[in-house]
Design a protein around this motif. Structure first.
Motif, short mmCIF file in Angstrom:
data_model
loop_
_atom_site.label_atom_id
_atom_site.label_comp_id
_atom_site.label_asym_id
_atom_site.label_seq_id
_atom_site.Cartn_x
_atom_site.Cartn_y
_atom_site.Cartn_z
N HIS A 75 17.91 27.55 28.03
CA HIS A 75 17.91 26.68 26.77
C HIS A 75 16.75 26.78 25.86
CE1 HIS A 75 17.95 23.15 24.19
NE2 HIS A 75 19.15 23.18 24.53
N LYS A 78 17.15 30.00 23.82
CA LYS A 78 18.11 29.73 22.84
C LYS A 78 17.59 28.98 21.66
CE LYS A 78 22.20 27.86 23.29
NZ LYS A 78 23.39 27.33 24.06
N PHE A 155 11.06 14.53 17.49
CA PHE A 155 11.56 14.50 18.80
C PHE A 155 13.06 15.15 19.07
CE2 PHE A 155 8.74 10.91 18.50
CZ PHE A 155 7.66 11.48 19.11
N VAL A 157 15.49 18.81 17.30
CA VAL A 157 15.43 19.97 16.69
C VAL A 157 15.02 20.06 15.28
CG1 VAL A 157 16.78 22.22 16.37
CG2 VAL A 157 17.27 20.84 18.34
N GLY A 237 8.45 15.89 22.04
CA GLY A 237 8.74 14.98 22.99
C GLY A 237 9.19 15.63 24.29
N HIS A 238 9.11 17.00 24.55
CA HIS A 238 9.18 17.56 25.82
C HIS A 238 10.44 17.46 26.43
CE1 HIS A 238 5.00 19.00 25.06
NE2 HIS A 238 4.79 18.06 24.52
N ILE A 239 11.55 17.17 26.04
CA ILE A 239 12.75 17.14 26.88
C ILE A 239 13.35 18.45 27.35
CG2 ILE A 239 14.87 16.11 26.88
CD1 ILE A 239 13.94 14.46 24.20
N ARG A 240 13.34 18.50 28.47
CA ARG A 240 14.07 19.56 29.03
C ARG A 240 15.26 19.87 28.62
NH1 ARG A 240 10.58 19.72 34.25
NH2 ARG A 240 9.14 18.27 32.93
N GLU A 241 15.57 21.06 28.60
CA GLU A 241 17.11 21.38 28.02
C GLU A 241 17.47 20.75 26.70
OE1 GLU A 241 20.10 21.74 31.09
OE2 GLU A 241 18.48 21.76 32.58
N MET A 242 16.61 20.33 25.98
CA MET A 242 16.80 19.75 24.50
C MET A 242 15.69 20.14 23.58
SD MET A 242 18.32 15.65 25.30
CE MET A 242 18.44 15.60 23.36
N TYR B 21 26.78 19.31 23.26
CA TYR B 21 27.57 19.40 24.34
C TYR B 21 27.73 18.59 25.57
CZ TYR B 21 23.66 21.99 26.51
OH TYR B 21 22.78 22.35 27.02
N LEU B 27 18.19 9.82 29.03
CA LEU B 27 16.82 10.50 28.71
C LEU B 27 15.87 9.61 29.42
CD1 LEU B 27 14.51 12.65 27.86
CD2 LEU B 27 14.80 11.12 25.53
N LYS B 60 17.98 13.81 31.41
CA LYS B 60 17.13 14.74 30.81
C LYS B 60 15.69 14.28 31.03
CE LYS B 60 20.19 17.32 28.24
NZ LYS B 60 20.25 18.66 28.34
N GLN B 61 14.90 15.05 31.50
CA GLN B 61 13.30 14.36 31.61
C GLN B 61 12.42 14.96 30.66
OE1 GLN B 61 14.15 12.48 34.86
NE2 GLN B 61 12.13 12.88 34.26
N SER B 62 11.53 13.95 30.48
CA SER B 62 10.23 14.34 29.43
C SER B 62 9.13 13.91 30.20
CB SER B 62 10.41 13.59 28.20
OG SER B 62 9.11 14.02 27.59
N HIS B 63 7.98 14.86 30.70
CA HIS B 63 7.18 14.42 31.20
C HIS B 63 5.64 14.59 30.47
CE1 HIS B 63 8.86 13.62 35.35
NE2 HIS B 63 9.73 14.85 34.94
N SER B 72 4.87 8.11 22.09
CA SER B 72 6.19 8.95 21.52
C SER B 72 7.38 8.20 21.63
CB SER B 72 6.46 10.19 22.56
OG SER B 72 5.37 11.09 22.46
N LEU B 77 10.94 8.57 20.09
CA LEU B 77 11.40 9.50 21.06
C LEU B 77 12.58 8.50 21.80
CD1 LEU B 77 11.60 11.90 22.95
CD2 LEU B 77 9.73 10.97 24.22
#
Lengths: 309, 333
Positions: A75, A78, A155, A157, A237-242, B21, B27, B60-63, B72, B77
Motif C-alpha cells: 500500500h 502504491k 490526514f 490522501v 496521520g501515519h495510518i497504516r495502509e491508508m 475498498y 481507526l 487501522k493503526q496510527s502510532h 493530530s 485525524l
C-alpha cells in the motif's frame, strides 16, 4: 540549464587537458586533493548507500523480498506512486506556465512571482505541512466548512498530495526559466510573423526548444515527490495502509525493530534515486549533443550543420 | 490520445480503490509502544467480530508520541478510538473538540485503563555505571535517555516518577527537588519526541548509559535485541502508569462505527485480551486471567499514583508541563 553547464564543463575539461603544464610540477598536491575528495565521497556518500543495501540483504535475498510481500508495504508503494502520478504532471504544467510567463513576458510583479516560485525551497518542509493543517485541519480556516461537507483533506490522501505539490513546486520552473530566458523571444516572433497561432508557436517552437530541461525538471520533481518525508509526515496521520508513503513506512518499520524490511524499503527508494541520476546523465548527454548544432542551422552551401559531423 | 485516456481511467480506478475498498474500517490512534500488542489484538478482534456479527472489519493503526497523536486528533485525524499514554492527552481532545464527554474515564473499568505499566531503568549489560535508583541519574557523567515531556506521554510519567522520588528524598524541599530534576535533564543528550524514538536511540544507536523506559518497552528491548545486551534496573519507587482508552463518539458515529468501537474497547477487558496484555509486558488490570509466568516477570516495586502524589493529571500538567511550568524552568536553566 543542465545542458549548458555540462557543455561548459566539457569545454573547461578539454582546455585543462590540452595544457597540463601548471599542474604537472605539483603532482603530489594534486593526488592529495583528489585523494581527499575521493575519501570524502567514499565516507559520506558511497558507504551510507552501500550500508543500506548491506542491511537490507543481511538476512538474505529471501527476507529482502519478503519485506515487500506485506499489505502495508504494497500500500505504501502504491500510495507513493499515486502521489507522484498526481503531483508531478500538475507541477510540470504549472512550471511550464510559470516559466513561460516569466521568461517571455514583461509584467508588474514579475520578480515577486519569481521569488514566490522559490519559496518552497526556502521554507522548511515541516512548515509546508503545518500550513495545510492550519488551513484544512479541523480547527483551520476551512476546517468547519470541510467538516460540514464531509471532506477530509489533511490526514488523508489529498493532504499528502497538496504537501508534495508544495514541496516539489520549484523543480520544473527552476530548470526552465534560465533556458527560456537564454533563448529569448526571436524564434517565437518569427513564428508569429509567419502566421502561426499562439498555441502553434508554443507547441512547435517553444516546447521543442525546452524539452530536455523540461524532462530533467520532471525527473528531479518526481524523485523529490517520492522521497519527501517532512511535509508529508505532518499531514499524514501515519495510518497504516491508508496514509503511509514509502518514506514514512521506512520510519515505522525501523521503529518496530523490523530493520531488514526498513532497509529493504529504503533500498527501493535508493534505487529510484540511482535511476534518477542515470536518467539525468543521459538527458544531459542528449541535451549537450542537441545543443552543439541547432537543427536548421546550415553551412553556406546549404548542408544542414547537424549532418556534417 | 487514447493512451492518455486509458492512463487516466487507470489512475482514477487506483484512487477509488484506495479510498473506498474495505467494508468497514476502524481507526485506532495510539501511542508509541503499543504497536506489537495491538497488532495481535486486532487480528484476534477481527476474527471475534466476524464470528459475533458476520461483519468484516479492518482495523487501522496510527502510532506516535501521545501528545503529538492527541494534537493530530484535535486537528482532524478521524480516530474512532484513542488509546493513549495518559489521561491528560485524552482530556485535551475532549475539551478542545467536544467529541466525547469529559467524564470519559468513568465509561470503562479501572479509569478506562485495561492495562497499566510503570517506569523502569534499562542499562547496559552488567550495569557498568552502577545505576541503582533515581538519585544516580543526576550524577555527573551519566547520560540519561528520555523523550521530551512536551510531546511524549511516557516522558511525562518519567518526569513525575523522578520528581516524586526526589520529593520524598529531600523531605518536600521544592528548591532541592527542582535542582535535582534539573540535573537529571542536564544529563540528557537527546530528547526524542516519542518513547519508541528514545528506545531506538538507546538500544540501536548506542547512545547513553540509562534509558528511562516503560516497563513493557524495556522488556520488549530485551526480547527483540538480546537479553545479554541490557539489564533492567528497578528503582526503589516508581509511578503507576495507567494508559487509558476511549471512543471518540462523534467520529465513530459519523463513520457508523459506534457499536464496533465500543465493542473494540470493551473486549480489551476479556480474559483473552488480558492474557495478551501480559504477554506483551503490560500489567493486566485483571491479572487472574494472565499466565502466571508472565505475571512473575514483573518486578515488585513500590508504585505511587498521579492522583495521590500530584492531585490528578490536570493539576500535574498545569504545574509541570504547560508553558512556564517546572519542566520549562528546569530545562532552560
Amino acid at each position: 540549464m543542465a545542458g549548458n553547464t555540462s557543455t561548459l564543463h566539457g569545454r573547461a575539461a578539454k582546455a585543462v587537458a590540452g595544457k597540463s603544464g601548471p599542474h604537472g610540477s605539483n603532482t603530489p598536491l594534486r593526488y592529495l586533493l583528489i585523494g581527499i575528495a575521493l575519501a570524502f565521497l567514499l565516507l559520506f556518500l558511497f558507504m551510507p548507500l552501500a550500508s543500506i543495501f548491506a542491511e537490507a540483504f543481511r538476512k538474505g535475498a529471501g527476507a529482502y523480498f519478503e519485506s515487500f510481500d506485506d499489505p502495508a508495504a504494497i500500500h505504501a508503494i502504491k500510495l507513493t506512486l499515486i502521489v507522484a502520478a498526481i503531483s508531478v504532471p500538475l507541477n510540470a504544467v504549472f512550471g511550464l506556465a510559470g516559466s513561460w510567463a516569466i521568461a517571455k513576458y514583461e509584467f508588474k510583479g514579475k520578480s515577486f512571482l519569481t521569488t514566490l516560485i522559490d519559496l518552497p525551497f526556502a521554507v522548511s518542509p515541516v512548515i509546508a505541512g503545518l500550513i495545510y493543517i492550519l488551513m484544512f485541519g479541523a480547527h483551520g480556516w476551512f476546517g468547519p466548512w470541510l467538516n460540514q461537507h464531509d471532506i477530509q483533506i489533511v490526514f488523508a490522501v489529498p493532504g499528502i498530495v497538496l504537501a508534495t505539490l508544495f514541496v516539489t513546486f520549484p523543480f520544473v520552473a527552476r530548470e526552465l526559466i534560465p533556458v527560456m530566458q537564454a533563448q529569448g523571444n526571436d524564434e517565437e516572433y518569427a513564428a508569429l510573423t509567419l502566421g502561426a497561432s499562439g498555441w502553434q508557436t508554443f507547441r512547435l517552437v517553444t516546447l521543442p526548444n525546452v524539452k530536455w530541461p523540461l524532462f530533467y525538471g520532471v525527473i528531479l520533481c518526481n524523485a523529490r515527490a517520492m522521497g519527501e518525508f517532512g511535509a508529508v509526515s505532518v499531514v499524514s496521520g501515519h495510518i497504516r495502509e491508508m496514509t503511509n508513503t514509502m518514506p514514512l513506512h521506512v520510519e515505522i518499520l525501523y521503529n518496530e525493530y523490523n530493520f531488514v524490511a526498513a532497509f529493504a524499503t529504503a533500498s527501493a527508494l535508493a534505487l529510484v534515486a540511482l535511476f534518477t541520476l542515470a536518467l539525468k546523465s543521459f538527458i544531459e548527454w542528449r541535451a549537450a549533443s542537441a545543443q552543439k548544432f541547432r537543427e536548421g542551422e546550415r553551412l553556406p552551401d546549404n548542408t544542414p550543420l547537424h549532418q556534417t559531423s | 490520445m487514447k493512451h492518455y485516456k486509458k492512463n487516466l481511467t487507470l489512475l482514477a480506478g487506483l484512487l477509488l480503490a484506495t479510498s473506498t475498498y474495505a467494508a468497514k474500517e476502524l481507526l485506532n490512534v495510539s501511542y508509541d509502544p503499543t504497536r506489537e500488542f495491538y497488532k495481535e489484538y486486532n487480528d484476534w478482534f477481527t476474527k471475534q467480530w466476524k464470528q459475533d456479527t458476520g461483519e468484516d472489519v479492518r482495523i487501522k493503526q496510527s502510532h506516535g508520541g501521545a501528545g503529538k497523536q492527541a494534537r493530530s486528533v484535535i486537528d482532524g485525524l478521524a480516530a474512532d478510538v484513542v488509546t493513549l499514554a495518559l489521561a491528560y492527552d485524552i482530556d485535551a481532545i475532549s475539551s478542545r473538540t467536544g467529541k466525547f464527554p469529559s467524564d470519559w474515564q468513568s465509561r470503562l473499568p479501572n479509569g478506562s485503563a485495561p492495562y497499566t505499566s510503570t517506569i523502569v531503568f534499562l542499562v547496559r549489560e552488567g550495569n557498568p555505571k552502577g545505576i541503582k535508583d533515581w538519585g544516580d541519574l543526576a550524577k555527573p557523567g551519566i547520560e540519561v535517555i528520555t523523550p521530551n515531556p512536551k510531546t511524549s506521554g511516557g516522558a511525562r510519567w518519567n518526569f513525575l516518577a523522578a520528581y516524586a522520588w526526589a520529593r520524598e528524598a529531600f523531605d518536600g524541599d521544592i528548591a532541592k527537588v527542582e535542582d535535582f530534576v534539573g540535573r537529571v535533564y542536564k544529563n540528557v543528550p537527546v530528547l526524542d519526541s516519542g518513547a519508541r524514538g528514545s528506545t531506538t536511540t538507546f538500544v540501536q544507536r548506542g547512545i547513553g548509559d540509562v534509558l528511562l523506559a516503560w516497563e513493557n518497552e524495556a522488556f520488549l528491548s530485551l526480547k527483540e535485541l538480546g537479553e545479554d545486551s541490557f539489564d533492567i534496573v528497578v528503582p526503589s519507587v516508581s509511578i503507576l502508569a495507567r494508559p487509558p482508552v476511549t471512543v471518540v463518539d462523534e467520529n465513530a458515529k459519523k463513520h457508523g462505527n459506534l457499536k464496533l468501537a465500543n465493542a473494540y474497547l470493551e473486549k480489551l477487558y476479556t480474559p483473552f485480551a488480558q492474557r495478551l496484555v501480559a504477554k506483551h509486558f503490560y500489567r493486566p488490570f485483571l491479572p487472574e486471567f494472565a499466565d502466571a509466568e508472565d505475571i512473575a516477570r514483573f518486578p515488585k516495586v513500590k508504585l505511587i499514583t498521579v492522583d495521590e502524589a500530584f492531585g490528578g493529571w490536570q493539576k500535574a500538567q498545569a504545574e509541570h508541563f504547560s508553558d512556564g511550568g517546572t519542566f520549562d524552568r528546569i530545562y532552560t536553566k
